[in-house]
Scaffold this motif. Structure first.
Motif, PDB file in Angstrom:
ATOM      1  N   GLU A   1       0.834  -1.211   0.000  1.00  8.95           N
ATOM      2  CA  GLU A   1       0.000   0.000   0.000  1.00  8.95           C
ATOM      3  C   GLU A   1       0.865   1.257   0.000  1.00  8.95           C
ATOM      4  O   GLU A   1       0.558   2.234  -0.695  1.00  8.95           O
ATOM      5  CB  GLU A   1      -0.911  -0.026   1.230  1.00  8.95           C
ATOM      6  N   HIS A   2       1.963   1.251   0.765  1.00  8.26           N
ATOM      7  CA  HIS A   2       2.868   2.413   0.779  1.00  8.26           C
ATOM      8  C   HIS A   2       3.537   2.604  -0.583  1.00  8.26           C
ATOM      9  O   HIS A   2       3.698   3.743  -1.041  1.00  8.26           O
ATOM     10  CB  HIS A   2       3.927   2.235   1.865  1.00  8.26           C
TER      11      HIS A   2
ATOM     12  N   THR B   1       2.360   1.777  -3.486  1.00  5.97           N
ATOM     13  CA  THR B   1       1.342   2.295  -4.400  1.00  5.97           C
ATOM     14  C   THR B   1       1.160   3.798  -4.226  1.00  5.97           C
ATOM     15  O   THR B   1       1.047   4.558  -5.203  1.00  5.97           O
ATOM     16  CB  THR B   1       0.006   1.570  -4.155  1.00  5.97           C
ATOM     17  N   LYS B   2       1.184   4.262  -2.992  1.00  5.42           N
ATOM     18  CA  LYS B   2       0.970   5.673  -2.705  1.00  5.42           C
ATOM     19  C   LYS B   2       2.210   6.510  -2.968  1.00  5.42           C
ATOM     20  O   LYS B   2       2.156   7.549  -3.648  1.00  5.42           O
ATOM     21  CB  LYS B   2       0.525   5.832  -1.242  1.00  5.42           C
ATOM     22  N   ASP B   3       3.382   6.070  -2.465  1.00  8.95           N
ATOM     23  CA  ASP B   3       4.581   6.906  -2.506  1.00  8.95           C
ATOM     24  C   ASP B   3       5.199   6.987  -3.899  1.00  8.95           C
ATOM     25  O   ASP B   3       5.814   8.004  -4.247  1.00  8.95           O
ATOM     26  CB  ASP B   3       5.622   6.367  -1.519  1.00  8.95           C
TER      27      ASP B   3
ATOM     28  N   GLY C   1       3.412   6.335  -6.785  1.00  6.95           N
ATOM     29  CA  GLY C   1       2.388   6.572  -7.803  1.00  6.95           C
ATOM     30  C   GLY C   1       2.109   5.363  -8.675  1.00  6.95           C
ATOM     31  O   GLY C   1       1.832   5.513  -9.874  1.00  6.95           O
TER      32      GLY C   1
END
Length: 376
Positions: free
Chosen positions: A83-84, A86-88, A90
């Motif tokens: 999840e990190h 995917t977020k950090d 992009g």
């Protein structure tokens, strides 16, 4: 590698719930806990380390925005990590899902104006099972980083790490896309030893077929043929990947970089030719096996035919003298001229045995002159 571990790696099970929402992330039960490696470099700077957690990794990358970074994450048994990432960075959830799936077809995707997502497969030949072990390597390129994810702690990229460590070649002086090319090039280079091992195995099977063909050897040949089909399914998409990279815009793959991808393309085409050649050789081994078994059966039938031919006249003589027609009538004493007077010869038995022996020797000599014994 133990046989149990090789079997476990060979039979991969995709643990995904049917009907799950596209892009939903999950952690396979067999996934290893992640290890974090970071290689930071520039023309004059180099640093390599293993970090304890993702936070330290992200902090180290942000501290040196002027350097190029190879973020290497091995193992993804942590849902929060996915999840990190995917977020950090992009990343699209569908791409992360492809990474976790761990048995994707090799492919390349453009997911922003200057970033690429590449999946390739690393190969290794298992001497234990005579099969191909393949592991997925997922690459994400960014402005000053390349992110790689893989399910195992071991890979084939140590030669590339050593080149960066020693500052050899152009990798420190080129953009990140060159690092991606260098990774693909190393992966493809390791395909050739696999081809060599398969070639040696084909030679070994050919020797076994000629010396002592058996159903077990036939099963090994058919299994190898299946492995070559699997290998062909891996290598052909790699060629499509490189074709796609060669057609990309200048902002993704600069024109001066395409010459390197063309060289990698040539290597892949050569690998495809080798796979097709090995596949043809394996098909020829099946034909050789059938021919060898047929020839051995013909030899057996030839021996049985010789034995039968020798005993046919002997059986005729024995059967003839086994009829025992009387030489004279025991009641009237009348002599029958067409009976078997040899029955009353005192040396009839040894004379008949000698005659039969001479007949056998004559037949053996006749068969020898005809060359029937030369191929036995």
């Amino acid at each position: 590698m133990s046989k149990r571990k090789a079997l476990k790696r060979r039979h991969k099970i995709i643990e995904r719930k049917a009907g799950a929402k596209p892009g939903s992330l999950y952690v396979p039960s067999s996934a290893l806990q992640p290890r974090f490696f970071l290689v930071s470099f520039s023309e004059t700077f180099y640093d390599e380390k293993e970090l304890e957690n993702y936070g330290q990794l992200l902090k180290s990358v942000k501290e040196r925005p002027d350097a190029k970074h190879w973020i290497d994450i091995r193992g993804y048994g942590d849902l929060s990590l996915l999840e990190h990432l995917t977020k950090d960075f992009g990343l699209h959830p569908l791409q992360v899902e492809d990474v976790i799936n761990d048995y994707q077809r090799p492919k390349v995707e453009e997911f922003s104006d200057d970033r690429l997502f590449i999946i390739t497969r690393m190969l290794n030949w298992s001497d234990t099972l005579q099969t191909i072990d393949d592991d997925q390597l997922s690459l994400f390129t960014g402005p000053n980083y390349i992110l790689t994810l893989q399910s195992d702690y071991e890979d084939c990229l140590d030669p590339l790490r050593e080149r960066i460590r020693q500052g050899k070649g152009l990798i420190r002086h080129r953009p990140v896309i060159y690092t991606a090319y260098a990774m693909l090039d190393v992966v493809y280079d390791f395909y050739f030893p696999v081809m060599g091992d398969i070639s040696n195995y084909i030679d070994e099977l050919e020797h076994k077929v000629l010396v002592a063909p058996s159903r077990r050897i036939l099963a090994q040949i058919l299994n190898l043929k299946g492995e070559l089909i699997k290998l062909r399914r891996i290598i052909w998409p790699e060629r499509d990947n490189l074709n796609e990279l060669l057609r990309m815009d200048e902002n993704l793959v600069p024109e001066n970089m395409k010459v390197y991808f063309r060289d990698a393309y040539d290597h892949v085409v050569q690998l495809i030719d080798l796979v097709d050649s090995h596949k043809d050789m394996t098909s020829s081994l099946v034909e050789l096996y059938m021919s060898t078994v047929g020839n051995r059966m013909n030899e057996i039938m030839k021996v049985l035919t010789i034995i039968s031919t020798i005993f046919i006249p002997l059986s005729f003589i024995v059967g003839l003298y086994g009829m025992n027609f009387a030489h004279e009538n025991p009641e009237t004493g009348k002599v029958f001229p067409m009976s078997m007077p040899e029955l009353y010869q005192p040396y009839g038995y040894p004379i008949l045995l000698g005659l039969m022996l001479v007949l056998v020797l004559f037949q053996l000599y006749f068969f020898y002159r005809k060359g029937w014994f030369r191929s036995l």
